[in-house]
Design a protein around this motif. Sequence first.
Motif, short mmCIF file in Angstrom:
data_model
loop_
_atom_site.label_atom_id
_atom_site.label_comp_id
_atom_site.label_asym_id
_atom_site.label_seq_id
_atom_site.Cartn_x
_atom_site.Cartn_y
_atom_site.Cartn_z
N ARG A 18 0.89 -1.17 0.00
CA ARG A 18 0.00 0.00 0.00
C ARG A 18 0.92 1.21 0.00
O ARG A 18 1.80 1.35 0.86
CB ARG A 18 -0.87 -0.03 1.25
CG ARG A 18 -1.75 1.17 1.39
CD ARG A 18 -3.22 0.79 1.58
NE ARG A 18 -4.03 1.98 1.82
CZ ARG A 18 -4.40 2.83 0.87
NH1 ARG A 18 -4.05 2.63 -0.37
NH2 ARG A 18 -5.12 3.88 1.16
N VAL A 19 0.75 2.13 -1.00
CA VAL A 19 1.73 3.19 -1.23
C VAL A 19 1.04 4.56 -1.34
O VAL A 19 -0.05 4.67 -1.91
CB VAL A 19 2.55 2.90 -2.51
CG1 VAL A 19 3.57 4.01 -2.77
CG2 VAL A 19 3.27 1.56 -2.38
N LEU A 20 1.72 5.58 -0.81
CA LEU A 20 1.26 6.96 -0.87
C LEU A 20 2.16 7.77 -1.79
O LEU A 20 3.39 7.73 -1.66
CB LEU A 20 1.28 7.58 0.53
CG LEU A 20 0.94 9.06 0.64
CD1 LEU A 20 -0.50 9.34 0.18
CD2 LEU A 20 1.17 9.55 2.07
N PHE A 31 -3.72 10.92 7.02
CA PHE A 31 -3.75 9.47 7.18
C PHE A 31 -3.20 9.10 8.55
O PHE A 31 -2.35 9.82 9.10
CB PHE A 31 -2.91 8.79 6.10
CG PHE A 31 -3.32 9.15 4.70
CD1 PHE A 31 -4.45 8.58 4.12
CD2 PHE A 31 -2.60 10.07 3.96
CE1 PHE A 31 -4.84 8.93 2.84
CE2 PHE A 31 -2.97 10.42 2.68
CZ PHE A 31 -4.10 9.84 2.12
N PRO A 32 -3.64 7.98 9.09
CA PRO A 32 -3.10 7.55 10.40
C PRO A 32 -1.66 7.06 10.27
O PRO A 32 -1.20 6.71 9.18
CB PRO A 32 -4.04 6.40 10.79
CG PRO A 32 -4.61 5.89 9.52
CD PRO A 32 -4.67 7.07 8.58
N PHE A 91 0.86 3.04 5.47
CA PHE A 91 1.42 2.67 4.17
C PHE A 91 2.71 1.86 4.31
O PHE A 91 3.45 2.02 5.28
CB PHE A 91 1.70 3.93 3.34
CG PHE A 91 0.47 4.74 3.07
CD1 PHE A 91 -0.39 4.40 2.04
CD2 PHE A 91 0.15 5.82 3.88
CE1 PHE A 91 -1.54 5.13 1.82
CE2 PHE A 91 -0.99 6.56 3.66
CZ PHE A 91 -1.86 6.21 2.62
N ASP A 92 2.97 1.04 3.31
CA ASP A 92 4.24 0.32 3.23
C ASP A 92 5.34 1.22 2.68
O ASP A 92 6.51 1.01 2.96
CB ASP A 92 4.09 -0.90 2.31
CG ASP A 92 3.09 -1.90 2.87
OD1 ASP A 92 3.34 -2.42 3.97
OD2 ASP A 92 2.06 -2.13 2.20
N THR A 98 4.21 5.93 7.27
CA THR A 98 4.82 4.71 6.74
C THR A 98 5.08 3.74 7.90
O THR A 98 5.63 4.13 8.93
CB THR A 98 6.13 5.03 6.01
OG1 THR A 98 5.85 5.96 4.96
CG2 THR A 98 6.76 3.79 5.42
N ARG A 99 4.70 2.50 7.70
CA ARG A 99 4.85 1.48 8.75
C ARG A 99 6.33 1.27 9.08
O ARG A 99 7.22 1.53 8.26
CB ARG A 99 4.21 0.17 8.33
CG ARG A 99 4.96 -0.51 7.20
CD ARG A 99 4.52 -1.94 6.98
NE ARG A 99 5.16 -2.50 5.81
CZ ARG A 99 6.42 -2.94 5.76
NH1 ARG A 99 7.19 -2.88 6.81
NH2 ARG A 99 6.92 -3.44 4.64
N LEU A 100 6.58 0.76 10.28
CA LEU A 100 7.93 0.39 10.69
C LEU A 100 8.46 -0.64 9.70
O LEU A 100 7.78 -1.60 9.37
CB LEU A 100 7.91 -0.19 12.11
CG LEU A 100 9.27 -0.49 12.72
CD1 LEU A 100 10.07 0.80 12.88
CD2 LEU A 100 9.09 -1.16 14.07
N GLY A 101 9.65 -0.41 9.18
CA GLY A 101 10.23 -1.29 8.18
C GLY A 101 9.85 -0.91 6.76
O GLY A 101 10.32 -1.51 5.80
#
Length: 152
Positions: A32-34, A88-89, A93-94, A119-122
């Motif tokens: 999932r990308v922004l 966004f929370p 996103f990945d 962006t998620r951790l990692g």
Amino acid sequence: MAADAYDRFMGRYSRQLSPQLADFAGIRPGQRVLDVGCGPGALTAELVARLGPMAVSAVDPSAPFVAAARLRNPGVDVEQAAGEDLPFPGGAFDAALAQLVVHFMSDPDAGLSEMRRVTRLGGVVAACVWDHGWTPMSSMNPSLPDRARATW
């Protein structure tokens, strides 16, 4: 129309650069990308081609560009927002990408921090900007802009 004028000037570079930035960021199916500062949607379209519209979100502060990006990329969640205040929370996103926009942010540090926040951790935050030694305004040299990538 603002989007058409942009396409004639900067859009031709954006379309060529989009696959390179997506490759550089390691964008792959299932993510999932922004797209931050999407303009009329050149990078957004590349992301949709790789991931499908439901896996892509995009933001731009310009209402005409948001309208153009929505029209050109049906099914993508395109919001009117500045990169410094993403709607966004955290960790949504990945990856978060910004193509040729960081230097236009009113506060680039805040914009990049916001990209990291959503962006998620990692995950990956990647951006590219024009090398100030060359821009389309100063030359027709097709050299690539500077790029930066960070993984959290």
